[in-house]
Design a protein around this motif. Structure first.
Motif, PDB file in Angstrom:
ATOM      1  N   LYS A 145      -5.085  11.165   1.377  1.00  0.00           N
ATOM      2  CA  LYS A 145      -4.395  11.556   0.138  1.00  0.00           C
ATOM      3  C   LYS A 145      -4.618  13.043  -0.137  1.00  0.00           C
ATOM      4  N   LEU A 146      -5.824  13.504   0.143  1.00  0.00           N
ATOM      5  CA  LEU A 146      -6.176  14.899  -0.121  1.00  0.00           C
ATOM      6  C   LEU A 146      -5.300  15.878   0.660  1.00  0.00           C
ATOM      7  N   ILE A 147      -4.953  15.511   1.877  1.00  0.00           N
ATOM      8  CA  ILE A 147      -4.144  16.435   2.696  1.00  0.00           C
ATOM      9  C   ILE A 147      -2.662  16.033   2.709  1.00  0.00           C
ATOM     10  N   ASP A 148      -2.297  15.098   1.819  1.00  0.00           N
ATOM     11  CA  ASP A 148      -0.911  14.618   1.741  1.00  0.00           C
ATOM     12  C   ASP A 148      -0.420  13.987   3.043  1.00  0.00           C
ATOM     13  N   TYR A 149      -1.313  13.285   3.709  1.00  0.00           N
ATOM     14  CA  TYR A 149      -0.912  12.523   4.901  1.00  0.00           C
ATOM     15  C   TYR A 149       0.054  11.426   4.449  1.00  0.00           C
ATOM     16  N   ASN A 150       1.063  11.149   5.267  1.00  0.00           N
ATOM     17  CA  ASN A 150       2.148  10.286   4.768  1.00  0.00           C
ATOM     18  C   ASN A 150       1.805   8.799   4.602  1.00  0.00           C
ATOM     19  N   ASP A 151       0.690   8.317   5.173  1.00  0.00           N
ATOM     20  CA  ASP A 151       0.402   6.891   5.048  1.00  0.00           C
ATOM     21  C   ASP A 151      -1.109   6.647   4.833  1.00  0.00           C
ATOM     22  N   PRO A 152      -1.589   6.864   3.604  1.00  0.00           N
ATOM     23  CA  PRO A 152      -3.029   6.677   3.337  1.00  0.00           C
ATOM     24  C   PRO A 152      -3.522   5.254   3.636  1.00  0.00           C
ATOM     25  N   ASP A 153      -2.639   4.253   3.486  1.00  0.00           N
ATOM     26  CA  ASP A 153      -3.074   2.877   3.765  1.00  0.00           C
ATOM     27  C   ASP A 153      -3.313   2.660   5.265  1.00  0.00           C
ATOM     28  N   GLN A 154      -2.492   3.310   6.062  1.00  0.00           N
ATOM     29  CA  GLN A 154      -2.722   3.257   7.517  1.00  0.00           C
ATOM     30  C   GLN A 154      -4.072   3.905   7.850  1.00  0.00           C
ATOM     31  N   ALA A 155      -4.396   4.993   7.131  1.00  0.00           N
ATOM     32  CA  ALA A 155      -5.688   5.673   7.342  1.00  0.00           C
ATOM     33  C   ALA A 155      -6.837   4.726   6.976  1.00  0.00           C
ATOM     34  N   PHE A 156      -6.652   3.944   5.918  1.00  0.00           N
ATOM     35  CA  PHE A 156      -7.683   2.971   5.514  1.00  0.00           C
ATOM     36  C   PHE A 156      -7.920   1.974   6.656  1.00  0.00           C
ATOM     37  N   THR A 157      -6.824   1.412   7.181  1.00  0.00           N
ATOM     38  CA  THR A 157      -6.955   0.413   8.256  1.00  0.00           C
ATOM     39  C   THR A 157      -7.598   1.035   9.497  1.00  0.00           C
ATOM     40  N   ALA A 158      -7.192   2.273   9.826  1.00  0.00           N
ATOM     41  CA  ALA A 158      -7.747   2.941  11.012  1.00  0.00           C
ATOM     42  C   ALA A 158      -9.251   3.179  10.836  1.00  0.00           C
ATOM     43  N   GLY A 159      -9.651   3.599   9.628  1.00  0.00           N
ATOM     44  CA  GLY A 159     -11.078   3.826   9.361  1.00  0.00           C
ATOM     45  C   GLY A 159     -11.863   2.524   9.400  1.00  0.00           C
ATOM     46  N   LEU A 160     -11.247   1.475   8.882  1.00  0.00           N
ATOM     47  CA  LEU A 160     -11.901   0.156   8.858  1.00  0.00           C
ATOM     48  C   LEU A 160     -12.160  -0.371  10.272  1.00  0.00           C
ATOM     49  N   LEU A 161     -11.168  -0.183  11.152  1.00  0.00           N
ATOM     50  CA  LEU A 161     -11.227  -0.822  12.467  1.00  0.00           C
ATOM     51  C   LEU A 161     -11.707   0.083  13.603  1.00  0.00           C
ATOM     52  N   ARG A 162     -12.059   1.330  13.291  1.00  0.00           N
ATOM     53  CA  ARG A 162     -12.311   2.278  14.398  1.00  0.00           C
ATOM     54  C   ARG A 162     -13.463   1.836  15.295  1.00  0.00           C
ATOM     55  N   ASP A 163     -14.425   1.084  14.765  1.00  0.00           N
ATOM     56  CA  ASP A 163     -15.565   0.656  15.590  1.00  0.00           C
ATOM     57  C   ASP A 163     -15.441  -0.800  16.040  1.00  0.00           C
ATOM     58  N   ILE A 164     -14.231  -1.330  16.064  1.00  0.00           N
ATOM     59  CA  ILE A 164     -14.062  -2.752  16.393  1.00  0.00           C
ATOM     60  C   ILE A 164     -14.622  -3.084  17.788  1.00  0.00           C
ATOM     61  N   GLY A 165     -14.587  -2.108  18.690  1.00  0.00           N
ATOM     62  CA  GLY A 165     -15.118  -2.322  20.043  1.00  0.00           C
ATOM     63  C   GLY A 165     -16.603  -2.664  20.036  1.00  0.00           C
ATOM     64  N   LYS A 166     -17.319  -2.218  19.005  1.00  0.00           N
ATOM     65  CA  LYS A 166     -18.760  -2.498  18.933  1.00  0.00           C
ATOM     66  C   LYS A 166     -19.051  -3.988  18.799  1.00  0.00           C
ATOM     67  N   LEU A 167     -18.085  -4.715  18.206  1.00  0.00           N
ATOM     68  CA  LEU A 167     -18.290  -6.149  17.991  1.00  0.00           C
ATOM     69  C   LEU A 167     -18.470  -6.886  19.308  1.00  0.00           C
ATOM     70  N   ILE A 168     -17.895  -6.338  20.368  1.00  0.00           N
ATOM     71  CA  ILE A 168     -18.018  -6.965  21.689  1.00  0.00           C
ATOM     72  C   ILE A 168     -19.054  -6.225  22.538  1.00  0.00           C
ATOM     73  N   LEU A 169     -19.021  -4.905  22.463  1.00  0.00           N
ATOM     74  CA  LEU A 169     -19.837  -4.117  23.385  1.00  0.00           C
ATOM     75  C   LEU A 169     -21.338  -4.155  23.057  1.00  0.00           C
ATOM     76  N   HIS A 170     -21.689  -4.568  21.833  1.00  0.00           N
ATOM     77  CA  HIS A 170     -23.099  -4.452  21.430  1.00  0.00           C
ATOM     78  C   HIS A 170     -24.042  -5.236  22.329  1.00  0.00           C
ATOM     79  N   GLU A 171     -23.568  -6.380  22.873  1.00  0.00           N
ATOM     80  CA  GLU A 171     -24.440  -7.183  23.744  1.00  0.00           C
ATOM     81  C   GLU A 171     -24.805  -6.395  24.995  1.00  0.00           C
TER      82      GLU A 171
END
Ligand SMILES: [Fe+2]
Length: 290
Positions: free
Chosen positions: A126-152
């Protein structure tokens, strides 16, 4: 260790089970012919999800004067974009809110870390007027999803990864790739690709620790990637659920500053205090999803 890769990818199928409704909702939202009826039928088939969605819609955050009592009503009021982030947030909890031993994360740490990164990403967008802040939320939420598998695998190879980080002066994710055959970013991107996520989301997950590589590979949406790269750094800096690898990643400040004046060095002090002020929102989101 590269024979691990096939086995690791196989495990990604199990993760799909936890996220299957969010993936279906996401696909339906990308379909121009999708209706509120189709979406509500899909969501209502999962009773637990329906209860959580209605509870979330009725929280103070949305401030609706009249209580939301049906999924159809919820969708009509919050809209498709917020619906998508809400569903991903709700379904992510069961996977992210567990002990992730390989990265030294206690139960709740990765969940708090991911919610923080999501909230910071949306704020920066929102601060930089990016066109889809909700997409940014989802991307930030899921960016470490690989850790859920790789941690073992990281758990088994942690000493070797740490040794390589020190010996070769490389980042944790680079050492993961050398020892295990792929790192949590690459694995997350493979998962996101399998789930037919938009390319910009796949790229953001893949390069969130290496935006310079994304530039070389000519990624379509560098701004989203830069936002999440910086939000990831802020999450670590403010100590939200950080793991063993967090201090062994690098921040690319040139890439952050290229987002424009609000993120220039001179404005950093006021930006950090604004970011700290987002803490009640993070706590509210976490407690609302208990
Ligand atoms: Fe990461």
């Amino acid at each position: 260790m590269k024979e691990n890769v096939q086995e690791i990818l196989q495990k990604a199928n199990n993760l799909q089970y936890n996220f299957h409704i969010a993936i279906k909702v996401s696909k339906l939202l990308d379909d121009d012919n999708a209706s509120i009826n189709d979406l509500s039928k899909l969501i209502e088939a999962d009773q637990a999800l329906t209860v959580k969605l209605l509870k979330h819609c009725n929280s103070a955050e949305y401030g609706f004067s009249k209580r939301v009592t049906t999924v159809k009503d919820a969708i009509a009021r919050i809209g498709f974009k917020i619906l998508k982030t809400m569903i991903f947030t709700i379904v992510s909890k069961s996977s992210f809110n567990q002990e992730i031993k390989g990265y030294g994360l206690e139960k709740g740490d990765l969940w708090r870390n991911s919610i923080s990164c999501a909230v910071y990403s949306r704020y920066l967008a929102k601060l930089i007027d990016y066109n889809d802040p909700d997409q940014a939320f989802t991307a930030g939420l899921l960016r470490d999803i690989g850790k859920l598998i790789l941690h073992e695998y990281v758990r088994k190879e942690y000493d070797e990864i740490e040794r390589l980080v020190n010996k070769e002066n490389i980042t944790f994710s680079e050492a993961e790739e050398k020892i295990i055959g792929l790192n949590h970013c690459q694995l997350g991107a493979l998962v996101a690709d399998k789930w037919n996520f938009p390319q910009i989301l796949i790229d953001t997950i893949k390069y969130h620790h290496n935006p310079e590589k994304a530039e070389q590979d000519e990624c379509e949406d560098m701004d989203l990637l830069r936002i999440v790269h910086f939000a990831d750094y802020l999450t670590v800096m403010l100590g939200y659920g950080i793991g063993k690898d967090s201090m062994l990643q690098e921040i690319d400040m040139d890439c952050v500053e290229s987002l424009g004046p609000p993120l220039c060095n001179e404005n950093m002090e006021s930006l950090i205090s604004d970011i700290v002020n987002l803490n009640p929102e993070i706590e509210h989101l976490i407690s609302n999803l208990e």
